[in-house]
Design an enzyme around this catalytic site. Structure first.
Site, PDB file in Angstrom:
ATOM      1  N   SER A  74       0.848  -1.186   0.000  1.00 43.79           N
ATOM      2  CA  SER A  74       0.000   0.000   0.000  1.00 43.79           C
ATOM      3  C   SER A  74       0.885   1.236   0.000  1.00 43.79           C
ATOM      4  CB  SER A  74      -0.911   0.012   1.232  1.00 43.79           C
ATOM      5  OG  SER A  74      -0.142   0.139   2.416  1.00 43.79           O
ATOM      6  N   LYS A  75       0.249   2.402  -0.055  1.00 49.72           N
ATOM      7  CA  LYS A  75       1.004   3.656  -0.143  1.00 49.72           C
ATOM      8  C   LYS A  75       1.894   3.895   1.068  1.00 49.72           C
ATOM      9  CE  LYS A  75      -1.891   6.275  -3.329  1.00 49.72           C
ATOM     10  NZ  LYS A  75      -2.671   7.505  -3.548  1.00 49.72           N
ATOM     11  N   ARG A  76       1.560   3.288   2.190  1.00 48.54           N
ATOM     12  CA  ARG A  76       2.402   3.501   3.370  1.00 48.54           C
ATOM     13  C   ARG A  76       3.779   2.854   3.214  1.00 48.54           C
ATOM     14  NH1 ARG A  76       2.438  -0.814   7.033  1.00 48.54           N
ATOM     15  NH2 ARG A  76       1.004  -2.514   6.531  1.00 48.54           N
ATOM     16  N   HIS A  77       3.915   1.960   2.235  1.00 50.33           N
ATOM     17  CA  HIS A  77       5.215   1.343   1.972  1.00 50.33           C
ATOM     18  C   HIS A  77       6.069   2.191   1.023  1.00 50.33           C
ATOM     19  CE1 HIS A  77       2.835  -2.366   3.093  1.00 50.33           C
ATOM     20  NE2 HIS A  77       3.874  -2.453   3.889  1.00 50.33           N
ATOM     21  N   GLY A  78       5.527   3.319   0.556  1.00 47.87           N
ATOM     22  CA  GLY A  78       6.264   4.145  -0.389  1.00 47.87           C
ATOM     23  C   GLY A  78       5.609   4.093  -1.752  1.00 47.87           C
TER      24      GLY A  78
END
Length: 499
Positions: free
Chosen positions: A255-259
């Protein structure tokens, strides 16, 4: 763009030995997982001499946008994935989907369901209370349509077998079995006559001549719902291959929290080259021995589904950027110069960047680092200094710069070899290591403490600009004898070193 497939059931693309399709929904960017699915479909088709097709699943008109379509197509083009027919737009084919639903109805494989939304909600509430699976209870499966109120709206549902089991020999997952009783009689055609995703996918795959459905394993359950349509219509069954999803570094779903998770972000924000992302995605869940660097041509030759693993892959940004560094060093200098110039703005000189590229790209892992490393070439005086660079230009550093400037001003051969000889000679006269001169020189010439070799920097900047930058940071010095200097004694060398 109009669909390239006609409405007739017989208007299909002529089957080749292998036909694959990539079918994104244009509701956002091209996700890295989708890009890998597209790559695996493309490679499988190319490896087997078949066709790779593109279908835009834009039936969700509220969320589908032209901007998303453009970004998806642009991302696929950037990766070098070409297709053997114009894109097929699912929204153009609603009448064909409805036609198949009606044929299923006539053949007894589907039925009209008159259950109202209120009745269905009451059914679900009862199932929740009894802790049962939320599944349509088939209340209209065997009822006579004449029992429905006159002109009552209805949906068309698939009449799924209720006994036995369905088995799929998945090319990646192996044999997977589901009891038919677990599959509900889902809606094929809504009350307003529009088809559902589940119907549209099956019809489009058949009409496009798709032989292999290669997609993420989050669609595995869908295969068991779609296969009954294929069998009811008497169509050839495709080979299914469900690829494990990509996870983040922590093992959770990406997801976006991983970059960065979109192809656009890797290209624009991360500065990754397309051949590097192509290679990285290829190795993300597929392997060929211990090989890491595989060219596009080799990938086409080697790729097959037997090399796809069953376990989820974890994205590794460091590994990607190391691989990207390899491709940057292999890349054509003119191409890199153009890419870096676009990042630096209108003041960037592409010709100068191309000349500088052999020394700039040696340590860069991405285009972002490459552009930052080249920025000094176009900086205006006085240069902005980083904190570390400013620390090097203390009183001692500025004094050394003054002597460097005076010495280099007498150099008539402005080449890296000659400048190195001259600067080393000065360092020896001062009783210093070359680094003691190179450090303040680098700070004055680039404004930073990292750069290509200092003599390459001098040459790239040119004599006038290099001396001007040195003079701008050098300590004022009294006039000196311009005659050829004599070798210093130990005492004078130590004095010079401490000044």
């Amino acid at each position: 763009m109009a669909s390239s497939i006609g409405a007739s059931e017989t208007a299909t693309i002529r089957r080749s030995p292998v036909v694959t399709r990539f079918a994104p929904s244009p509701t956002g960017y091209l996700h890295i997982g989708g890009a890998r699915t597209a790559l695996f479909n493309w490679l499988f088709a190319r490896h087997h001499g078949g066709k790779a097709l593109l279908r835009i699943e834009d039936t969700d008109r509220k969320r589908s946008t032209q901007d998303a379509i453009d970004k998806i197509v642009d991302g696929l083009d950037w990766l070098g994935l070409d297709y053997d027919a114009p894109p097929l737009f699912q929204s153009d084919r609603a009448s064909r989907h409805a036609e198949v639903a009606q044929k299923l109805l006539v053949r007894g494989h589907a039925y009209k369901c008159y259950a109202t939304p209120e009745e269905l909600e009451a059914m679900r509430e009862e199932q929740r209370a009894r802790k049962l699976p939320l599944r349509y209870d088939r209340r209209w499966r065997d009822r006579d349509a004449a029992e429905a109120p006159a002109d009552a709206p209805y949906v068309i549902r698939l009449k799924v077998p209720t006994e036995g089991e369905t088995a799929i020999e998945d090319a990646v997952q192996g044999r997977v079995v589901v009891q038919n009783a677990e599959i509900d009689d889902y809606v094929l055609l809504r009350a307003d006559g529009t088809p559902t995703y589940m119907l549209a996918v099956v019809v489009d795959d058949h009409d496009m001549g798709v032989t292999h459905v290669i997609r993420g394993d989050d669609h595995l359950n869908n295969a068991f719902r779609q296969l009954p349509i294929v069998r009811a219509m008497g169509w050839p069954e495709p080979v299914y291959a469900h690829i494990p999803l990509i996870h983040g570094t922590d093992g959770a779903k990406l997801s976006k929290r991983h970059g960065a998770v979109g192809v656009e972000a890797y290209r624009d924000d991360e500065g990754v080259l397309p051949e590097a992302l192509f290679n990285y995605l290829l190795r993300l869940g597929w392997g060929h021995g211990d090989r890491e660097e595989i060219t596009r041509e080799e990938a086409v030759q080697l790729f097959d589904l037997s090399g796809v693993g069953k376990s989820p892959s974890r994205i590794d940004p460091k590994k990607l950027h190391n691989l990207n560094g390899h491709y940057i060093r292999e890349a054509d200098d003119a191409r890199l110069a153009a890419l870096v110039a676009a990042r630096l703005g209108p003041r960037a000189d592409v010709a100068l960047l191309e000349r500088a590229m052999p020394v700039l790209k040696v340590r860069a892992h991405d285009l972002v680092e490459l552009a930052e490393g080249a920025r000094f070439l176009f900086a205006r005086r006085p240069l902005a200094l980083t904190d570390k660079a400013a620390a090097l230009l203390d009183e001692q550093g500025r004094g050394l710069l003054a002597q460097v400037g005076e010495t280099l001003r007498g150099e008539t051969d402005w080449t890296s070899q000659a400048l190195e000889v001259t600067t080393k000679a000065l360092a020896e006269r001062l009783g210093l290591g070359l680094g003691k001169l190179a450090q303040p020189m680098r700070a004055a010439l680039t404004g930073t403490t990292t750069s290509p070799g200092i003599f390459d920097v001098l040459v790239l900047l040119g004599r006038a600009e290099a001396l001007a930058r040195i003079d701008a940071q050098a300590a004022p010095t009294p006039p000196t004898n311009t005659a050829a200097p004599t070798p210093p004694t130990d005492t004078t060398a130590r004095t010079a070193a401490s000044s």
